[in-house]
Scaffold this motif. Structure first.
Motif, mmCIF file in Angstrom:
data_model
loop_
_atom_site.group_PDB
_atom_site.id
_atom_site.type_symbol
_atom_site.label_atom_id
_atom_site.label_comp_id
_atom_site.label_asym_id
_atom_site.label_seq_id
_atom_site.Cartn_x
_atom_site.Cartn_y
_atom_site.Cartn_z
ATOM 1 N N HIS A 5 30.826 66.827 24.275
ATOM 2 C CA HIS A 5 31.722 65.682 24.090
ATOM 3 C C HIS A 5 30.936 64.396 23.833
ATOM 4 O O HIS A 5 31.387 63.520 23.096
ATOM 5 C CB HIS A 5 32.631 65.522 25.312
ATOM 6 C CG HIS A 5 31.944 64.976 26.511
ATOM 7 N ND1 HIS A 5 31.020 65.692 27.242
ATOM 8 C CD2 HIS A 5 32.011 63.745 27.100
ATOM 9 C CE1 HIS A 5 30.565 64.951 28.231
ATOM 10 N NE2 HIS A 5 31.142 63.761 28.174
ATOM 11 N N TYR A 164 30.825 71.443 32.330
ATOM 12 C CA TYR A 164 31.977 72.179 31.799
ATOM 13 C C TYR A 164 31.926 73.649 32.204
ATOM 14 O O TYR A 164 32.973 74.262 32.464
ATOM 15 C CB TYR A 164 32.034 72.060 30.275
ATOM 16 C CG TYR A 164 32.568 70.735 29.791
ATOM 17 C CD1 TYR A 164 33.847 70.301 30.136
ATOM 18 C CD2 TYR A 164 31.802 69.905 28.990
ATOM 19 C CE1 TYR A 164 34.345 69.088 29.700
ATOM 20 C CE2 TYR A 164 32.295 68.682 28.535
ATOM 21 C CZ TYR A 164 33.565 68.284 28.895
ATOM 22 O OH TYR A 164 34.045 67.071 28.462
ATOM 23 N N GLY A 202 37.221 64.330 27.172
ATOM 24 C CA GLY A 202 35.898 63.772 27.413
ATOM 25 C C GLY A 202 35.438 62.868 26.287
ATOM 26 O O GLY A 202 34.793 61.841 26.526
ATOM 27 N N ARG A 207 33.638 60.468 29.550
ATOM 28 C CA ARG A 207 33.254 61.054 30.828
ATOM 29 C C ARG A 207 33.991 62.369 30.995
ATOM 30 O O ARG A 207 34.962 62.648 30.276
ATOM 31 C CB ARG A 207 33.599 60.112 31.989
ATOM 32 C CG ARG A 207 35.069 59.797 32.087
ATOM 33 C CD ARG A 207 35.378 58.743 33.119
ATOM 34 N NE ARG A 207 35.088 59.190 34.473
ATOM 35 C CZ ARG A 207 35.853 58.890 35.526
ATOM 36 N NH1 ARG A 207 36.947 58.147 35.388
ATOM 37 N NH2 ARG A 207 35.546 59.311 36.724
ATOM 38 N N ILE A 208 33.528 63.176 31.942
ATOM 39 C CA ILE A 208 34.150 64.471 32.201
ATOM 40 C C ILE A 208 35.023 64.376 33.444
ATOM 41 O O ILE A 208 34.529 64.094 34.539
ATOM 42 C CB ILE A 208 33.092 65.573 32.389
ATOM 43 C CG1 ILE A 208 32.208 65.696 31.155
ATOM 44 C CG2 ILE A 208 33.763 66.911 32.701
ATOM 45 C CD1 ILE A 208 31.073 66.690 31.300
#
Length: 265
Positions: A5, A164, A202, A207-208
């Motif tokens: 991402h 992830y 993302g 950001r995740i």
């Protein structure tokens, strides 16, 4: 290491700032001086990302390939760039903006054939259009390798990194050490769809965030509320309160819930 991402967000932002403009390119550090000279004064016709790889296409046919690796980063701003300092591998400047690249694993010029060879080694990217998750599953389905390792294999799936990996396995309630060949196709396709959703979010947010609203306290999603298992060793699972476990797999720390992700009986 930045995950897919981040590279897609960089490609989008750099396209917005530099796409369709002539750039001045330099390598203050000197390590990319020859390559920068070939980009200097050229039109940047487009940018794209594939997995963890960033590509710039220039009007003279040159293609810049960047892989950030563990330590690479871009710094970007508008207006006059600051005085170059430190190990600055590449600087790109146009009339409105600048971007500096430091510490990448790869910063090189490739031919179209070399780019084709590079991309042919990668699995499908959940953030690119017209990708085939079944192609990745064919490799997964015939492998005894743990699914937690296969998710990190860029030749199987491009762009997924440690965060992830841990989070999508938790959301699928899948034990990370289950062999790939024991993962049902329907479960794999569900994980693919989940990755598409999470990774697109993302890109938008930079950001995740993988926790669902019902599994975190109300209010702002702070870093300690953003993930289910990643870097939460020993803390209670957000769903069942079991302490989160950790181990090392393919040289990276792996996190999971022993209850929610119990091994197949």
């Amino acid at each position: 290491m930045p995950e897919g991402h981040t590279l897609h967000r960089l490609a989008r932002d750099q396209e917005r700032l530099f796409g369709g403009t002539v750039v001045a390119a330099s390598s203050p550090q000197g390590r990319f001086a020859e390559g920068a000279a070939q980009l200097d004064g050229q039109l940047l016709t487009g940018t794209e990302a594939y997995g963890k790889h960033l590509l710039h296409h220039y009007g003279n046919g040159r293609i810049l390939h960047v892989h950030l690796g563990l330590y690479g980063k871009f710094a970007t701003g508008r207006g006059e760039p600051p005085e170059p300092r430190g190990a600055l591998r590449l600087r790109l400047v146009n009339d409105a903006a600048w971007t500096d690249l430091r510490g990448p694993t790869a910063c090189e010029l490739l031919t179209p054939d070399a780019v084709e060879t590079l991309l042919a080694r990668l699995g499908p990217d959940p953030l690119r259009a017209r990708q085939d998750p079944a192609a990745a599953y064919r490799r997964v389905a015939r492998s005894r390798t743990p699914i937690g390792a296969l998710l990190m294999d860029q030749s199987v799936l491009a762009g997924v990194g440690n965060v992830y990996r841990a989070e999508v396995l938790f959301r699928a309630r899948l034990h990370p050490l289950r062999p790939g060949r024991d993962v049902p196709e329907r479960l794999w396709l569900g994980m693919w769809d989940d990755l598409v959703t999470l990774m697109r979010a993302g890109v938008r947010a930079g950001r995740i965030v993988t926790t669902r609203p019902e599994d975190r306290p109300a209010g702002r999603v702070t870093r300690d509320r953003a993930h289910y298992v990643y870097r939460r060793t020993g803390l209670p699972c957000r769903v069942c309160s079991t302490p989160i476990a950790a181990a090392v797999l393919v040289a990276r720390n792996l996190f999971w819930c022993p209850t929610c992700q119990a091994p197949t009986p």
